[in-house]
Structure formats: C-alpha cells, structure tokens
Design a protein around this motif. Sequence first.
Motif, PDB file in Angstrom:
ATOM      1  N   TRP D  48       1.045  -1.492  -0.392  1.00  0.00           N
ATOM      2  CA  TRP D  48      -0.158  -0.151  -0.160  1.00  0.00           C
ATOM      3  C   TRP D  48       0.543   1.235   0.220  1.00  0.00           C
ATOM      4  O   TRP D  48       1.936   0.893   0.467  1.00  0.00           O
ATOM      5  CB  TRP D  48      -0.585  -0.043   1.254  1.00  0.00           C
ATOM      6  CG  TRP D  48      -0.554   0.032   2.185  1.00  0.00           C
ATOM      7  CD1 TRP D  48       0.040   1.413   3.590  1.00  0.00           C
ATOM      8  CD2 TRP D  48       0.621  -0.127   3.265  1.00  0.00           C
ATOM      9  NE1 TRP D  48       0.200   1.210   4.597  1.00  0.00           N
ATOM     10  CE2 TRP D  48       1.171  -0.054   4.509  1.00  0.00           C
ATOM     11  CE3 TRP D  48       0.734  -2.392   3.487  1.00  0.00           C
ATOM     12  CZ2 TRP D  48       1.879  -0.438   6.003  1.00  0.00           C
ATOM     13  CZ3 TRP D  48       1.647  -2.932   4.302  1.00  0.00           C
ATOM     14  CH2 TRP D  48       2.216  -2.362   5.204  1.00  0.00           C
ATOM     15  N   GLN D  52       4.727   7.745   2.220  1.00  0.00           N
ATOM     16  CA  GLN D  52       6.424   7.859   2.583  1.00  0.00           C
ATOM     17  C   GLN D  52       6.686   7.748   0.860  1.00  0.00           C
ATOM     18  O   GLN D  52       6.127   7.565   0.013  1.00  0.00           O
ATOM     19  CB  GLN D  52       6.827   6.247   2.996  1.00  0.00           C
ATOM     20  CG  GLN D  52       6.468   6.324   4.715  1.00  0.00           C
ATOM     21  CD  GLN D  52       7.379   6.868   4.844  1.00  0.00           C
ATOM     22  OE1 GLN D  52       8.414   7.573   5.250  1.00  0.00           O
ATOM     23  NE2 GLN D  52       6.246   7.692   6.653  1.00  0.00           N
ATOM     24  N   THR D  54       8.440   5.051  -0.729  1.00  0.00           N
ATOM     25  CA  THR D  54       7.924   3.608  -0.700  1.00  0.00           C
ATOM     26  C   THR D  54       6.809   3.355  -0.713  1.00  0.00           C
ATOM     27  O   THR D  54       6.488   4.189   1.067  1.00  0.00           O
ATOM     28  CB  THR D  54       9.156   2.994  -0.279  1.00  0.00           C
ATOM     29  OG1 THR D  54       9.422   2.946   0.669  1.00  0.00           O
ATOM     30  CG2 THR D  54      10.175   3.216  -1.786  1.00  0.00           C
ATOM     31  N   PRO D  55       6.546   2.289  -1.144  1.00  0.00           N
ATOM     32  CA  PRO D  55       5.478   1.284  -0.112  1.00  0.00           C
ATOM     33  C   PRO D  55       5.374   0.920  -0.080  1.00  0.00           C
ATOM     34  O   PRO D  55       6.502   0.474   0.796  1.00  0.00           O
ATOM     35  CB  PRO D  55       4.987   0.879  -1.340  1.00  0.00           C
ATOM     36  CG  PRO D  55       5.984   0.533  -3.034  1.00  0.00           C
ATOM     37  CD  PRO D  55       6.393   1.639  -2.195  1.00  0.00           C
ATOM     38  N   GLY D  56       4.361   0.663   1.326  1.00  0.00           N
ATOM     39  CA  GLY D  56       4.959  -0.195   3.076  1.00  0.00           C
ATOM     40  C   GLY D  56       4.207  -1.859   2.335  1.00  0.00           C
ATOM     41  O   GLY D  56       3.613  -1.851   1.345  1.00  0.00           O
ATOM     42  N   ARG D  57       4.738  -3.016   2.570  1.00  0.00           N
ATOM     43  CA  ARG D  57       4.612  -4.091   2.534  1.00  0.00           C
ATOM     44  C   ARG D  57       4.396  -4.993   3.944  1.00  0.00           C
ATOM     45  O   ARG D  57       5.342  -4.833   4.603  1.00  0.00           O
ATOM     46  CB  ARG D  57       5.482  -4.653   1.631  1.00  0.00           C
ATOM     47  CG  ARG D  57       5.250  -6.014   0.904  1.00  0.00           C
ATOM     48  CD  ARG D  57       6.340  -6.419  -0.817  1.00  0.00           C
ATOM     49  NE  ARG D  57       7.697  -5.925   0.102  1.00  0.00           N
ATOM     50  CZ  ARG D  57       9.027  -6.940  -0.299  1.00  0.00           C
ATOM     51  NH1 ARG D  57       8.318  -6.943  -1.403  1.00  0.00           N
ATOM     52  NH2 ARG D  57       9.673  -6.619   0.149  1.00  0.00           N
ATOM     53  N   PHE D  58       3.831  -6.298   3.630  1.00  0.00           N
ATOM     54  CA  PHE D  58       3.602  -6.556   4.613  1.00  0.00           C
ATOM     55  C   PHE D  58       3.264  -8.233   4.241  1.00  0.00           C
ATOM     56  O   PHE D  58       1.989  -8.744   3.426  1.00  0.00           O
ATOM     57  CB  PHE D  58       3.012  -6.450   5.959  1.00  0.00           C
ATOM     58  CG  PHE D  58       2.222  -7.656   6.844  1.00  0.00           C
ATOM     59  CD1 PHE D  58       0.776  -8.223   6.913  1.00  0.00           C
ATOM     60  CD2 PHE D  58       2.990  -8.172   7.885  1.00  0.00           C
ATOM     61  CE1 PHE D  58       0.958  -9.517   7.535  1.00  0.00           C
ATOM     62  CE2 PHE D  58       3.194  -9.174   8.522  1.00  0.00           C
ATOM     63  CZ  PHE D  58       1.824  -9.551   8.587  1.00  0.00           C
ATOM     64  N   ARG D  59       3.952  -9.064   3.980  1.00  0.00           N
ATOM     65  CA  ARG D  59       3.819 -10.429   3.685  1.00  0.00           C
ATOM     66  C   ARG D  59       4.427 -11.685   4.575  1.00  0.00           C
ATOM     67  O   ARG D  59       4.933 -11.442   6.043  1.00  0.00           O
ATOM     68  CB  ARG D  59       5.105 -10.719   2.507  1.00  0.00           C
ATOM     69  CG  ARG D  59       5.299  -9.466   2.064  1.00  0.00           C
ATOM     70  CD  ARG D  59       6.454 -10.040   0.356  1.00  0.00           C
ATOM     71  NE  ARG D  59       7.518 -10.125   0.627  1.00  0.00           N
ATOM     72  CZ  ARG D  59       8.837 -10.130  -0.027  1.00  0.00           C
ATOM     73  NH1 ARG D  59       8.351 -10.396  -1.851  1.00  0.00           N
ATOM     74  NH2 ARG D  59      10.048 -10.005   0.643  1.00  0.00           N
ATOM     75  N   LEU D  73      -3.529  -5.356  10.990  1.00  0.00           N
ATOM     76  CA  LEU D  73      -3.121  -4.373  10.049  1.00  0.00           C
ATOM     77  C   LEU D  73      -4.349  -3.678   9.278  1.00  0.00           C
ATOM     78  O   LEU D  73      -4.149  -2.584   9.399  1.00  0.00           O
ATOM     79  CB  LEU D  73      -1.911  -4.586   9.531  1.00  0.00           C
ATOM     80  CG  LEU D  73      -0.779  -5.345  10.460  1.00  0.00           C
ATOM     81  CD1 LEU D  73       0.263  -6.514  10.105  1.00  0.00           C
ATOM     82  CD2 LEU D  73      -0.255  -3.970  10.967  1.00  0.00           C
ATOM     83  N   HIS D  76      -6.652  -1.447  10.188  1.00  0.00           N
ATOM     84  CA  HIS D  76      -5.692   0.172  10.666  1.00  0.00           C
ATOM     85  C   HIS D  76      -4.735   0.927   9.755  1.00  0.00           C
ATOM     86  O   HIS D  76      -4.020   2.085   9.864  1.00  0.00           O
ATOM     87  CB  HIS D  76      -4.107  -0.079  11.421  1.00  0.00           C
ATOM     88  CG  HIS D  76      -5.427   0.271  12.864  1.00  0.00           C
ATOM     89  ND1 HIS D  76      -5.724   0.790  13.970  1.00  0.00           N
ATOM     90  CD2 HIS D  76      -5.863  -0.815  13.391  1.00  0.00           C
ATOM     91  CE1 HIS D  76      -6.100   0.321  15.152  1.00  0.00           C
ATOM     92  NE2 HIS D  76      -6.684  -0.791  14.665  1.00  0.00           N
ATOM     93  N   ILE D  77      -5.099   0.733   8.385  1.00  0.00           N
ATOM     94  CA  ILE D  77      -4.106   1.100   7.210  1.00  0.00           C
ATOM     95  C   ILE D  77      -5.410   1.730   6.540  1.00  0.00           C
ATOM     96  O   ILE D  77      -6.618   0.634   5.937  1.00  0.00           O
ATOM     97  CB  ILE D  77      -3.477   0.321   6.593  1.00  0.00           C
ATOM     98  CG1 ILE D  77      -2.394  -0.128   7.326  1.00  0.00           C
ATOM     99  CG2 ILE D  77      -2.459   0.382   5.031  1.00  0.00           C
ATOM    100  CD1 ILE D  77      -1.477  -1.583   6.693  1.00  0.00           C
ATOM    101  N   ARG D 103       8.646  -6.250  -4.997  1.00  0.00           N
ATOM    102  CA  ARG D 103       8.562  -4.149  -4.890  1.00  0.00           C
ATOM    103  C   ARG D 103      10.355  -4.249  -5.047  1.00  0.00           C
ATOM    104  O   ARG D 103      11.565  -4.613  -4.773  1.00  0.00           O
ATOM    105  CB  ARG D 103       8.661  -3.825  -3.005  1.00  0.00           C
ATOM    106  CG  ARG D 103       8.708  -1.982  -2.983  1.00  0.00           C
ATOM    107  CD  ARG D 103       8.308  -1.950  -1.801  1.00  0.00           C
ATOM    108  NE  ARG D 103       9.120  -2.425  -0.754  1.00  0.00           N
ATOM    109  CZ  ARG D 103       9.008  -2.951   0.608  1.00  0.00           C
ATOM    110  NH1 ARG D 103       8.100  -1.730   1.099  1.00  0.00           N
ATOM    111  NH2 ARG D 103       9.779  -2.769   1.604  1.00  0.00           N
TER     112      ARG D 103
END
Lengths: 280, 280, 280, 280
Positions: D48, D52, D54-59, D73, D76-77, D103
């Motif tokens: 997403w 920032q 650069t994008p955030g990422r959760f894997r 998460l 909250h996003i 990414r």
Amino acid sequence: MCRWVAYSGSPVLVEDLLYMPKNSLIVQSLNSRLGAEPTNGDGFGLGWYGAQDTPGRFRSTEPAWNDRNLRDLSAHISSRMVLAHVRASTGSPVQETNCHPFRHGRWLFMHNGYLNGFATMKRDLSMAIDPALYAEIEGSTDTETFFYLALTYGLMDDPPAAVARAVGVIEATAQRLGVPFPVQMTVATTDGETLWAFRYSSEGRSRSLFRSTDAATLRQQHPDSPVLAKVSDDARLVVSEPLGDLQGAWREVPESTCITVRAGSEELQPFAPTALQGVG
Amino acid sequence: MCRWVAYSGSPVLVEDLLYMPKNSLIVQSLNSRLGAEPTNGDGFGLGWYGAQDTPGRFRSTEPAWNDRNLRDLSAHISSRMVLAHVRASTGSPVQETNCHPFRHGRWLFMHNGYLNGFATMKRDLSMAIDPALYAEIEGSTDTETFFYLALTYGLMDDPPAAVARAVGVIEATAQRLGVPFPVQMTVATTDGETLWAFRYSSEGRSRSLFRSTDAATLRQQHPDSPVLAKVSDDARLVVSEPLGDLQGAWREVPESTCITVRAGSEELQPFAPTALQGVG
Amino acid sequence: MCRWVAYSGSPVLVEDLLYMPKNSLIVQSLNSRLGAEPTNGDGFGLGWYGAQDTPGRFRSTEPAWNDRNLRDLSAHISSRMVLAHVRASTGSPVQETNCHPFRHGRWLFMHNGYLNGFATMKRDLSMAIDPALYAEIEGSTDTETFFYLALTYGLMDDPPAAVARAVGVIEATAQRLGVPFPVQMTVATTDGETLWAFRYSSEGRSRSLFRSTDAATLRQQHPDSPVLAKVSDDARLVVSEPLGDLQGAWREVPESTCITVRAGSEELQPFAPTALQGVG
Amino acid sequence: MCRWVAYSGSPVLVEDLLYMPKNSLIVQSLNSRLGAEPTNGDGFGLGWYGAQDTPGRFRSTEPAWNDRNLRDLSAHISSRMVLAHVRASTGSPVQETNCHPFRHGRWLFMHNGYLNGFATMKRDLSMAIDPALYAEIEGSTDTETFFYLALTYGLMDDPPAAVARAVGVIEATAQRLGVPFPVQMTVATTDGETLWAFRYSSEGRSRSLFRSTDAATLRQQHPDSPVLAKVSDDARLVVSEPLGDLQGAWREVPESTCITVRAGSEELQPFAPTALQGVG
C-alpha cells in the motif's frame, strides 16, 4: 526477561521510535544493556492507537532484529500512543499469543519480569479471574494472567488501584502456597489516552525502568543536538532502559512507583500492593 | 475440523504412511473428501514411538501440503505406532501448542471435532482438571482441555473408562450451562503399545471414522495389488477417511464405538459417556 | 556469523551432541564465546545420515535456543554423521532456504563466514555455476552460491580440490571487480562417509575452528570424567568453538588447513585456493 | 496459482477491501471460485501507499484466512492504492521472499500464473536481467524473475512496453529451449499513482481477470444496495475474480489486454509481446 518502550505525545513515526535511537528497542532485542539477559529474541509485539475504536497490534515469534515486516510497518505507522516489547521467555512457549502487549478492548498491557512459581500459583490465580473474562485468555504466560487479574480488579476504571489489588492477590496466593518473592515487574498499560507504568517487586529489586526528560528542557541543555529534532515538546517515554546516551535525558523510575503520563505531563506516586478481603 | 491417521503394527516408514496413499493425510490437508471442511491447513502434528521412554513429536503452524521439514523427517522416521493430524481450527489461534497430538508422558491424544460452546464451558471444565495437571496446559484448544480431563479421570489406567467419564462431565456441564450438543468427536489415544480410538457425538452425527481391513485378508481379495506390498500383516490403521479406493480395505467405525488395537488385533465395543457423582 | 558442529563416528544421539555439552551449539545460538557475534539466532539447520540414500535435514527460521521441535527430534535421531548449524545472517533474509546445511544428493555443506562484496560478485559467480545446477539454487546466501561453485568444480569427486578451485574463482572474480579480502570461511562438507572441513580466509584471519582429541587419549588424561562416558573411541568432532572446558580435548585447526575425517582417523593438509584457467 | 486484488481510488480501509466482500480475497485464500486451484494458502502479501516515498509491504508464509496480524493491520491502514495477493505455489518454496507483491523503489508487482518450464529457462532469463539489478533478487519464483526482466526493459518508464518486451524475451527464450506455452499471466503493477494490469498467455487461455464497473453507474442500477455505500465514485478495482455477486459490477478483462487505471478512469488496449533485437 524482556525490554519495552512506551511513547505518549504528538504522533511519532514508529520507525523513528523503534529503529533510530542508539540503544533502540531493536538493538536491545539482540543485546540489551540492562536486561536480565542481553538477548530478547523470543518474539516481539507492537501496539498503537489510530482512528479506530481499538488499538492495532502486530505480534510475531521472530526476533525483532531482522524482522522485515516490523521495519516496513514501522515506516508506515504514526501514532500518539505506542507500546512496543521484545520478549525473553521465562519458560512458556514462543508463540504470538505469548507476545506482549496483551489487549482487551481499548487497553494494552505489557510487562518485564515474571511471576515466580507461576506453575504453582497458576490455577489459583486463574480462578480469581472474572469468570466472564476467563475464556479470553489465549496464551500461557504469567503476564497474561496478571493482566486479566488487573482487569478483574478494575483496570479499566482505576489502573493503579487495580494493579495494586492484582499484585496483592498474587502475593497473598504466593504466601499461602509457599512461593517466595512472587512478583517481579515493570508494567505499562494504556487506554490510548493515558499511560500508566509501574515498577515494583516483592523483593524490592526490580527490573530497570526509566522515564524521559521533556524535550523542551533537553533542548535548553543540548541546543545543538540533532537527536532532539524530531521530538515534540509533549513527548514522554517510559522505557526499560535509556534509548541513548544524551546527558540528562533519562531519569530512573524509583522502586515501588506508579507513573501516570497524560497530555505531556507526568505524575509519580508511590505504589504498593493492596490486600483484598477474603482473597489469597 | 481436522483429519487424522493412526497406525499400529510393524514399523512403518512415516513417509509411506503420510505421502504415498492416493488420499493421504497430506492430500487431505489441502482437500479432504469427508471432512467438515475440505481444507485442513491450520497446522499439523506428528507423533511416533521409538527407543525413548516418551514419544517424539513434531508440530508446525504451516499447512502440511508444502512443508518440507515434514517430508524430510517422514523419510527418516520409522515407527510401530504413529499418530498424525492436520488441523482446521474452530476459532482458537493457529500455534504449535494448539496442534495435535497432545502429549503427556508416554501418551498421545488427537481429536477431530469440537466441544460446542467451549468458551461458555471452559472455566468449569478447566476447574475439573486435576490441579496437579492444570499448569501443564499450554494452548487454548477444546481438545487439550478434553485430553486433560481424560487424564484426570484415569486415561493412563483405563482409557475407555476415562474418556467416557470426561465426556460425561462435559455433557453434564453443558446441560447445566445450557449448551446444546456439546461433544463432537473422533479421538485417538495411545501409550505406544495399544491404540484406542473413539467415535461419538452428543447429537449422534459424528465425524467420519474408518478402520482398515487386515492386509492378509486384502491380499486374498486383491492378489495383484501393488498397494499392499509394503503393508505388514499386523498393520492396523484407524483413519478419519479412507486413504485409498481399494475395495473392501476400509470399514466405517459405527457411531458410539470404542475400538482397541493391539498387536495386530482389534476389538470394538460400544461407547457411552458415564456420569460422575457430584460433578457437572 | 554462525557457529557449527560436525560429528563423525559411532552413532550418536543428536540430543547428546546438541544439548548436553557445557558450551553446546544450542548455548552458542544464544551466546557464543568465539563467534564474530555472540548471538546466532537467525535460524538453524540439522543434517544427518541414516538408512536412506540421502541425508535427512531439518531447518527453521526460529532461534535454536527455544525450538521445541529441534529438542524433540534430537531426542529421537541417532546418526553416524551429523552436521548442525546456527545462523547469524550477514544481510540475506532469514528463511529456511537460507539456513545451512545445504544439500545436493548425498552431500551436505555448511559455512561460517561470508563472501565479502557478495552483491558485487553475485552475478559473475552465479554464471560460473554449472548451468545444469543453476536452477537448484533456492536461497540468496553467499554460502549457497559457494556450495554450487564447489559442486561445479567437482565437490563430489574431490572435495579439497573442488573447494580450492571455488575459492580461487571467487578470489579471481573479487580481484577483477575490486573487492578486497573476499573469502572468510570455515566450511564442513560430507557425503555421509567422510567429513572434510576447511579453515581459510583471504586475509589470513579466519573464524575459529577446532577438532576434538580422540576419546581414548582423553580417557587416559581424565580417567574420572563423566563427560567422556558417551563418547565412542572413533568419535571425531570438528567445531567452530570448543563444546566444553575439558583440558586437552580441543585443538585449534590452523589457518589454511583442510582436515579429512574418516573412520575414526583424521588427516590435516595445507589448503590454498587454486586458479582456474580462463576463469575470473 | 494465486488470486489477487488491486484497488485504486479514494483512500480505502484495507479491512473493507480484504475482508468485507462476499467473495473477498480472504475467502478466496481458502476457497476461490475461479482459480486454477481452490486453495491459495501458501502465504500472502499486501502492499500500500501512504505518505512515504516507497510503499509499505507486509508478507507472510501463513495462509491468509486465519492470520490475525493481517486482520489487525488491515483495520488500521487506509490507502489510495492497494495491492493484495494470496499465493498457491507452483513449486518454489513457501517463504516471505516468494510472496507477492514484489517491490523495487516505488513500484509493486504481482502475478497470477506461471512461467512454464521455468527451471529450464531460469539461467538464461536471469542473465537477461540488468546486471545492476541481479543481486536484488531474493527469492526463487518465476514471478520475481519476470518482474526484474520488466524492470530491465523499462518498467519504470513505460510499463506496457516493458512488460511486452519481457514477455517477448521469455517467449523467445522458451522457443530456443523447446519450452511450450511459456507464459501464463495476469499481472498488476503500480507506481502508486497509476495501476497497470495485464491479461495474457502464450496459449491464449489465461487466468481469470475482472475489472469493476464504476460506483456511480452501479448506484443507478442498484439504488438500494448497501454494498456500494463505502465505495467512492473514483474507486476502481482490478481483480482475479469478482468479489461479489452484484449484477453488472464486474466485467471480464479480455485476453491479451492491458488496462491502465488512473484518477478514476480506465483505458483498455491490446497487449502483445514484442521481440527484442538480438535477444532470445
């Protein structure tokens, strides 16, 4: 036995809080200075408040020092109240449900220390928990049981009183069952508006706990320090150990103390367990 | 709601048991035929007996279908008694301490099904567990509580009687608390020598359970079948669902039945919960 | 930068090897004495040989010190050749495919150290790998690339020569690309019958490596030591650092040395990289 | 073979996007309707864009359907551009570095499908990647190689042209190496402002791909539908399969198509691979 960091103030980028300081919580996960053990690699947890009714939380069994998700998320979360914890297990399994902070509704709770002889006391303490809350317990840590005792004794109404009662019940139970020095704690708990932290142990030799000097005062002392650039005037931190070496930035929280932080101000009061009638 | 496989007989290579059959437990982890849900990807567990006093166990939160460690270990473990389980959670967290089989000393225990209204009954059931065992509980599943109730009521002395008492206590508790049809189960438990399996539910509509026809009989029926090549004459399997399509190889275990497998022979007996005096 | 243990001899219970010594590999995962960093908590791996054609392997991203599966499995695996490794990442992700030992057919390979400037050299080194092997690489460590270079240069035929060629190619590549002191290593590799270990670094300041004195000699020196009770006369260990403090039990492997262990005897030879014609 | 969801428009709460629809991506992780396999439980990823660079990422390697961190998460996003993916591995290991989206700087990239015969082509394709980018590759999927080929051929300047060139190179390589029908894809990529999605396969029988009808039009068609309450007028989704059953809400993206979504408008153009001079 864990290390933690609690922040209250203008919204802070979690990455600045967790990764930037010289002795950050991430550094402490690998090699803390004042912890009972240097390494706190048995998982971590992060709680923060935003626009939702309840706080967000991210927990993992991975050591914090190399966790990429934590780094990524931290860079994208800003919050006015942040609790973060790195764990050194005292015997219970390494699993997400054993990572702090624990959560109930709007409340978060984390702990450095242990309940001595917990296996001996666990059943009795579990039975003292409000029956309506019992089934919520998902892990096997002493901390979670402690949290639910505090909830039982009114944490959501009066945290210092509730924690005092919970500790009183634990100590009374320990005495009955012959467990010495049952409580070793620094605790932080919050409803997202106010932060309460406690330093206490049955033996009077508690884990380390520090609070930050306000940034305005520090800027006077260190007018050229770049470290203070991002710190808002109302920022207050309560931490297991100092995050850096800036002279005067950190003051030890005395033994047997409760510190209340709200809206950029803080208040220290003595803390002592209270006995409950007919319990323990 | 899980699927499981229990093997008793001459030592079998675990890989042959878990991976080779057409509808193996690994296939069932992704897509079972007779399970309450097709996918059982909320972790897995493997228990086996060797030269040690207590059984070995390997548990993981990863789905079984792609777990390389499980494949590797299976290729290197042979055992005369093997219990393996793939989990579909009924709400409790996915963590190793919530994976079956559960273990106490020489005993292993696994379950397909659930305790209805467990959140409502949990406290009462936990209090019925032998206080000396209470602190051993590490997870949050209904199965683990069920196991510890069975231990409390003498599992290590007389498993059918102990399981009958445990179910009796659960049903009495459910009645008192207004929980309908509390018990849904197929269960396997063993001390490494004898295997006991149970099929029962309060409603009388239990999860599937099958037992294998002995290999000698099957070889007569299917003289050319390569499938039977590796199966010893004393091999007995009790399984959630047939591992293959060989005609006559699998017979359903009736409702309300306890099956006892020892040294290549098996015995079926009716199973019914028993009430305990003063409990529930 | 990792610690490892290699055992060759009469079958040993892996639990005795990994958990019993005073400075066991498990202790070293939390707090090593001689490692580049004290903590090696970025995953672990275990390889062992049994009745199968290829060795078994168990790898995990969890720190070794609290991993229950490792404890359980260790108690149930005995083997004549055991390689175990605890990892401290030098930058590549923490994932199972980045844990040692690496495996190819009957061969296992593990490493303490790093290839300096690996990001700069990676493409060239990858291109030097036998094209038929390239697609086997699953991780992103320098060690795995090093292993596949060694396989390319004949590891399965003549390990000392192959490793010497691989190091030669790495150093030539480094020189061409301006990378200083590219190789830092202790390496262990085996086909299940013979164990080869290497200590070398481009700078001449290599990670620690020790070999055990044979048990028969030690029993003469320490007739009353219980530590030696379980050690067979043909047991040989090559280890990153001594597993205990028994006087005379551990002798440092010199810089630039290859040690070959087979059937209870060992041989030390000088080790130096060799240059390949037309490569680097 | 995976399922994915891409959202562009006014900031959306990720939880609304991932969890609320009737056939949400979370539902599809357990049981998709149109996927090559029903279950996509080999990990997941979320990307997403926020404040920032650069994008955030959760894997994570955990199946999406029971992952509590993802639920937390997501609540909250909020973000204007969200890419989410659930994985069904085609053979490469289940690890975070093999989860999509991938990414590079501001760019995210995800894929449903596979490169046929990837093991055969991997070395050649890897060598076609810009040497300056080669060492960035951390995983072992065909998708990541595909992404880095696209970057090599100018993804950051002209995504449709770059993807066309990358596919051209893959197909030429496949022809040279005798690999049939090498490319099977739906792809989504974005720089945080514009979203490009592609549907193509060498065989002309591509995985499913749909785009959403704009909310204003749908509100006219379904004036009473509560489903549309939270959908902004400029919201556009491109998805592997429809998230719900609302009549007219989803239109299939034709074979061999590139769809460009920007600022609430979209454009479809034919997509075909292009050959590069001297490559393949």
